[in-house]
Scaffold this motif. Structure first.
Motif, PDB file in Angstrom:
ATOM      1  N   GLN A  82      -6.707   4.070  -1.947  1.00 19.68           N
ATOM      2  CA  GLN A  82      -7.612   5.196  -2.162  1.00 19.68           C
ATOM      3  C   GLN A  82      -7.842   5.975  -0.869  1.00 19.68           C
ATOM      4  O   GLN A  82      -7.881   7.203  -0.873  1.00 19.68           O
ATOM      5  CB  GLN A  82      -8.947   4.739  -2.734  1.00 19.68           C
ATOM      6  CG  GLN A  82      -9.826   5.930  -3.112  1.00 19.68           C
ATOM      7  CD  GLN A  82     -11.197   5.541  -3.607  1.00 19.68           C
ATOM      8  OE1 GLN A  82     -11.819   4.630  -3.076  1.00 19.68           O
ATOM      9  NE2 GLN A  82     -11.671   6.232  -4.645  1.00 19.68           N
ATOM     10  N   ALA A  83      -7.967   5.243   0.244  1.00 18.87           N
ATOM     11  CA  ALA A  83      -8.166   5.924   1.524  1.00 18.87           C
ATOM     12  C   ALA A  83      -6.959   6.791   1.873  1.00 18.87           C
ATOM     13  O   ALA A  83      -7.101   7.881   2.433  1.00 18.87           O
ATOM     14  CB  ALA A  83      -8.411   4.893   2.623  1.00 18.87           C
ATOM     15  N   LYS A  84      -5.765   6.344   1.502  1.00 18.34           N
ATOM     16  CA  LYS A  84      -4.539   7.066   1.840  1.00 18.34           C
ATOM     17  C   LYS A  84      -4.312   8.265   0.914  1.00 18.34           C
ATOM     18  O   LYS A  84      -3.803   9.303   1.349  1.00 18.34           O
ATOM     19  CB  LYS A  84      -3.348   6.113   1.768  1.00 18.34           C
ATOM     20  CG  LYS A  84      -2.017   6.702   2.227  1.00 18.34           C
ATOM     21  CD  LYS A  84      -0.905   5.667   2.143  1.00 18.34           C
ATOM     22  CE  LYS A  84      -0.972   4.661   3.267  1.00 18.34           C
ATOM     23  NZ  LYS A  84      -0.470   5.215   4.550  1.00 18.34           N
ATOM     24  N   THR A  85      -4.683   8.131  -0.364  1.00 19.17           N
ATOM     25  CA  THR A  85      -4.344   9.160  -1.358  1.00 19.17           C
ATOM     26  C   THR A  85      -5.534   9.970  -1.867  1.00 19.17           C
ATOM     27  O   THR A  85      -5.359  11.076  -2.375  1.00 19.17           O
ATOM     28  CB  THR A  85      -3.661   8.521  -2.584  1.00 19.17           C
ATOM     29  OG1 THR A  85      -4.610   7.658  -3.249  1.00 19.17           O
ATOM     30  CG2 THR A  85      -2.431   7.727  -2.170  1.00 19.17           C
ATOM     31  N   GLY A  86      -6.741   9.414  -1.783  1.00 17.62           N
ATOM     32  CA  GLY A  86      -7.914  10.064  -2.342  1.00 17.62           C
ATOM     33  C   GLY A  86      -8.000   9.957  -3.850  1.00 17.62           C
ATOM     34  O   GLY A  86      -8.896  10.540  -4.477  1.00 17.62           O
ATOM     35  N   ILE A  87      -7.090   9.211  -4.459  1.00 20.98           N
ATOM     36  CA  ILE A  87      -7.054   9.087  -5.915  1.00 20.98           C
ATOM     37  C   ILE A  87      -7.991   7.967  -6.344  1.00 20.98           C
ATOM     38  O   ILE A  87      -7.937   6.854  -5.818  1.00 20.98           O
ATOM     39  CB  ILE A  87      -5.608   8.817  -6.393  1.00 20.98           C
ATOM     40  CG1 ILE A  87      -4.746  10.052  -6.103  1.00 20.98           C
ATOM     41  CG2 ILE A  87      -5.574   8.481  -7.885  1.00 20.98           C
ATOM     42  CD1 ILE A  87      -3.271   9.849  -6.357  1.00 20.98           C
ATOM     43  N   PRO A  88      -8.876   8.202  -7.323  1.00 23.74           N
ATOM     44  CA  PRO A  88      -9.860   7.190  -7.727  1.00 23.74           C
ATOM     45  C   PRO A  88      -9.219   6.016  -8.464  1.00 23.74           C
ATOM     46  O   PRO A  88      -8.107   6.121  -8.990  1.00 23.74           O
ATOM     47  CB  PRO A  88     -10.804   7.959  -8.652  1.00 23.74           C
ATOM     48  CG  PRO A  88      -9.978   9.060  -9.206  1.00 23.74           C
ATOM     49  CD  PRO A  88      -9.023   9.446  -8.106  1.00 23.74           C
ATOM     50  N   VAL A 101       0.834  -1.208   0.000  1.00 22.63           N
ATOM     51  CA  VAL A 101       0.000   0.000   0.000  1.00 22.63           C
ATOM     52  C   VAL A 101       0.865   1.253   0.000  1.00 22.63           C
ATOM     53  O   VAL A 101       0.623   2.201  -0.754  1.00 22.63           O
ATOM     54  CB  VAL A 101      -0.945  -0.006   1.213  1.00 22.63           C
ATOM     55  CG1 VAL A 101      -1.639   1.351   1.376  1.00 22.63           C
ATOM     56  CG2 VAL A 101      -1.980  -1.120   1.071  1.00 22.63           C
ATOM     57  N   GLN A 102       1.915   1.266   0.829  1.00 23.27           N
ATOM     58  CA  GLN A 102       2.773   2.444   0.917  1.00 23.27           C
ATOM     59  C   GLN A 102       3.513   2.689  -0.385  1.00 23.27           C
ATOM     60  O   GLN A 102       3.608   3.835  -0.863  1.00 23.27           O
ATOM     61  CB  GLN A 102       3.775   2.284   2.064  1.00 23.27           C
ATOM     62  CG  GLN A 102       4.539   3.571   2.383  1.00 23.27           C
ATOM     63  CD  GLN A 102       3.600   4.700   2.783  1.00 23.27           C
ATOM     64  OE1 GLN A 102       2.786   4.560   3.687  1.00 23.27           O
ATOM     65  NE2 GLN A 102       3.703   5.855   2.096  1.00 23.27           N
TER      66      GLN A 102
END
Length: 422
Positions: free
Chosen positions: A376-382, A338-339
């Motif tokens: 998505q939760a970490k970056t907000g990117i769709p 994820v990171q």
């Protein structure tokens, strides 16, 4: 004039000439297969290897080794996989659910004739389970059918962010044994000086490969991201050869020329910068590209093509053992995956992330659902995903992909407009 007639008479865009670097890559791959067939004809022992096995060892011994995964991908990209899939499932009775790379290769092994490059039957196989566990069954089956030895590196799974000292010792002992046993079986002497030279070449090539990948962070990106898929053969099949150094140095010259001129091999306006997650959908890559081009989506980042950029110090066997344990997402904890993906999305200024839900690669797919949610939760990117396969053309729907890309473009457009209005 009918629409069909008008379409037929419309001038076609001229095909882009093949880049010098890509021609060099194709020529080197052809030579590899020719050299391997010639070595087999001379009575030398040749090997088949998994894609992320310590190639430095076989290369330093002067062994000819080819890579079934790359061979299967090439057949699939050229739409020549069907006869091998059908033969594996029909005449050989392999289950439809196993990896399509394996089915294509096992079918080929029985037929031994394919359009393009051909591989001779192996005298030994080299296996590292850092990719997945299925390769141990696949290559173990190759060894059993052909009554040949299998040399294996068991990398074990990493539950911690860093490879523990005990794991490094475990793998280092295996590397020492591998060198001794492979040398004894093939009759090829292990040369320490040659080994260090190959390690240096491999490290140089990995650095060049990373540099080429990271230049796609430029805006506009100097390449269509799918272009890099075409160069993967040089990192999979001859990562430890000087020919790869020449290929990648030429590629970087071409990339820098695009950056200098503000041009790109991507033929459309680049509206959206996309991260591709997963193995290429080789049988339908051209459809993927055509559909994404309609919306100006360019793939500018992927962890897939960077998997062969291993980091260690020349002459350091412990470091090499550690590197081969951490190169693939399938062999590291979810948090690390994820990171890494979140960092790349930011670094390459991506507008969205596209997940290939690859029927063949079940280990990767199993983790992707949670990776999607957390990234998505970490970056907000769709993000969006599509169903496909790395080699089996039957596991893909053009209609689904087209519908997903249309909706994906709308989501990314809305997000970009929303950011501008803040």
């Amino acid at each position: 004039m009918s629409e069909q007639t008008a379409a037929a008479e419309a001038p076609k865009k001229p095909k882009r000439p093949i880049a010098k670097s890509l021609q060099m890559c194709n020529d080197t791959l052809t030579k590899l297969y020719a050299d391997t067939n010639a070595a087999k004809a001379r009575g030398e022992k040749i090997g088949w290897s998994t894609s992320i096995f310590p190639q430095e060892i076989a290369e330093s011994m002067g062994l000819c080794v080819v890579y079934p995964e790359n061979h299967s991908a090439g057949l699939s990209a050229r739409k020549n996989s069907e006869q091998f899939l059908q033969h594996a499932e029909g005449a050989m009775e392999y289950n439809n659910d196993i990896c399509a790379y394996a089915k294509v290769n096992l079918g080929y092994m029985d037929i031994l004739e394919a359009p393009g490059n051909n591989m001779p039957l192996p005298d030994f196989v080299l296996v590292a389970n850092n990719i997945c566990n299925q390769v141990t069954k696949w290559f173990g089956n190759i060894a059993k059918v052909n009554n040949i030895p299998m040399f294996m590196l068991d990398t074990v799974f990493n539950y911690e962010p860093e490879v523990t000292e005990s794991r490094v010792k475990f793998m280092r002992a295996q590397l020492d044994g591998l060198i001794k046993n492979l040398s004894a079986y093939t009759g090829k002497k292990f040369d320490e000086a040659k080994f260090e030279e190959v390690m240096k070449i491999s490290l140089r090539n990995c650095a060049l490969w990373i540099e080429a990948n990271e230049k796609l962070a430029n805006e506009p990106s100097p390449l269509s991201g799918f272009d890099l898929f075409n160069y993967m053969a040089c990192m999979v099949c001859f990562r430890g050869k000087k020919e790869t150094t020449a290929i990648l140095e030429q590629l970087l010259v071409e990339i820098d020329e695009h950056i200098k001129n503000g041009t790109s091999t991507y033929p459309e306006q680049q509206n959206y910068r996309v991260y591709w997650e997963g193995i290429a959908c080789w049988p339908h890559l051209s459809h993927n590209l055509r559909t994404m081009r309609k919306y100006g989506m360019n793939v500018v980042a992927t962890s897939y093509v960077k998997a062969w950029a291993l980091d260690y110090e020349s002459g350091d066997l412990d470091g090499m053992a550690k590197a081969y344990s951490t190169t693939t997402a399938n062999n590291m904890p979810l948090e690390t995956q994820v990171q890494r993906r979140s960092d790349l999305l930011v670094k390459f200024n991506c507008d969205g992330m596209l997940y290939h839900m690859n029927r063949s690669c079940k280990v990767m797919d199993c983790m992707q659902y949670e990776v999607q949610r957390q990234v998505q939760a970490k970056t907000g990117i769709p993000f969006t995903s599509f169903d496909g396969d790395q080699s089996d053309f039957r596991n893909y729907s053009e209609a689904q992909f087209e519908t997903r890309m249309e909706a994906f473009a709308e989501v990314m457009k809305a997000r970009k407009e929303g950011k501008r209005n803040v």
